[in-house]
Motif scaffolding. Sequence first.
Motif, short mmCIF file in Angstrom:
data_model
loop_
_atom_site.label_atom_id
_atom_site.label_comp_id
_atom_site.label_asym_id
_atom_site.label_seq_id
_atom_site.Cartn_x
_atom_site.Cartn_y
_atom_site.Cartn_z
N ILE A 32 0.83 -1.21 0.00
CA ILE A 32 0.00 0.00 0.00
C ILE A 32 0.87 1.26 0.00
O ILE A 32 0.59 2.22 -0.71
N VAL A 33 1.93 1.26 0.80
CA VAL A 33 2.84 2.41 0.84
C VAL A 33 3.49 2.61 -0.53
O VAL A 33 3.58 3.75 -1.03
N ALA A 34 3.93 1.53 -1.16
CA ALA A 34 4.54 1.63 -2.49
C ALA A 34 3.53 2.15 -3.52
O ALA A 34 3.86 2.97 -4.39
N PHE A 35 2.30 1.69 -3.42
CA PHE A 35 1.22 2.12 -4.31
C PHE A 35 0.99 3.63 -4.17
O PHE A 35 0.89 4.35 -5.17
N TYR A 36 0.96 4.11 -2.93
CA TYR A 36 0.77 5.53 -2.69
C TYR A 36 1.98 6.34 -3.17
O TYR A 36 1.82 7.37 -3.85
N SER B 7 6.54 11.87 -1.93
CA SER B 7 6.60 10.93 -0.81
C SER B 7 7.74 9.94 -0.98
O SER B 7 7.92 9.33 -2.04
N LYS B 8 8.50 9.81 0.10
CA LYS B 8 9.50 8.75 0.23
C LYS B 8 9.23 7.97 1.51
O LYS B 8 10.14 7.48 2.18
N LEU B 9 7.97 7.83 1.82
CA LEU B 9 7.55 7.14 3.03
C LEU B 9 7.98 5.68 3.00
O LEU B 9 7.93 5.04 1.96
N HIS C 270 8.10 12.07 8.98
CA HIS C 270 7.00 12.90 8.53
C HIS C 270 7.43 13.79 7.37
O HIS C 270 6.65 14.02 6.43
N ARG C 271 8.64 14.26 7.44
CA ARG C 271 9.16 15.13 6.39
C ARG C 271 9.28 14.38 5.06
O ARG C 271 9.31 15.00 3.99
#
Length: 298
Positions: free
Chosen positions: A101-105, A179-181, A220-221
């Motif tokens: 999901i994170v990769a998808f976002y 995003s690099k979450l 968060h950044r």
Amino acid sequence: MKRILVLLLALCTIATFAFACGKEATEETTAPINAEEFTSEEDITVEETSAIEDTSLAEDASTVEASTGGVTTAVTSAGETTAATTTAAEGVKTPEGTAAIVAFYNDAANATKSQKNFTAVKSDKLDCHITEGVLKIVDSALNDLRKDKPNQKEVFVNGKSDDTTPQKFLPVGGESYMSKLQPAWVKSATCTKNSNGTFTVKLSLKEETFKAKTEDPVHHRSCMDTLDVDWGGLPFKVHDDTKGRNHDATITAVVTADGKLLKELHIYEPVEVKGQVQVGFWSNLTVEGYWKQDIKFS
């Protein structure tokens, strides 16, 4: 005598002629129907009926189409099958698990920011209040920090607009990425497919602490704009070891049906800052606030 005989002969002749005429009429009336010349519907045999039905079925079969496994198959009159040229396209699968999901976002968010031509409408809001300390009575000292900018619309053509660039306008400000979450920084992640084919992604981040004057909250950044305070511009001095924490931050995004771009982005980031301030003397201070960002793309 002769006259009588002539009369009798005449009567016999008439009777014979009448009999002959009646016989011919009877024969003409009772003559059998020639089957070769006329055949009624009732006289059609079972074999003939079956043959007609078989012919109709054979003709109908040439136009029958069957759909199996998403592939349309045509049935020919000879009983052969040929695959049609159109195959049902598979839809984008809903990602499952935090990492997917994170990769998808991340993919959709970064692709959105790298677009050349798009329109974005952004609303930013920062609100914060002094909840502890002697300065609580002068909460207006933080007015310069508060921000409310609704419906900022920018139209980007060839990666530029009249006022700014995607890199400055969209989170993360000043960076080429949105995003690099990383999954390790995420507390929970869900992805739901909507009735119109789009996806709604919801991410909740783990709490992160930092030294407010010297550190950015790295996690968060990586996926949102964070509290950026001009400490020297405040009407009081803040101690160097002042600390803060980002807690219960969330990202809610609507991803297009093809999974490639964002349609909407909603960020909510609560923050708490604790430290000491100098107002003639050093005093404890706690500030609580939140950062919100709502963006719609078209």
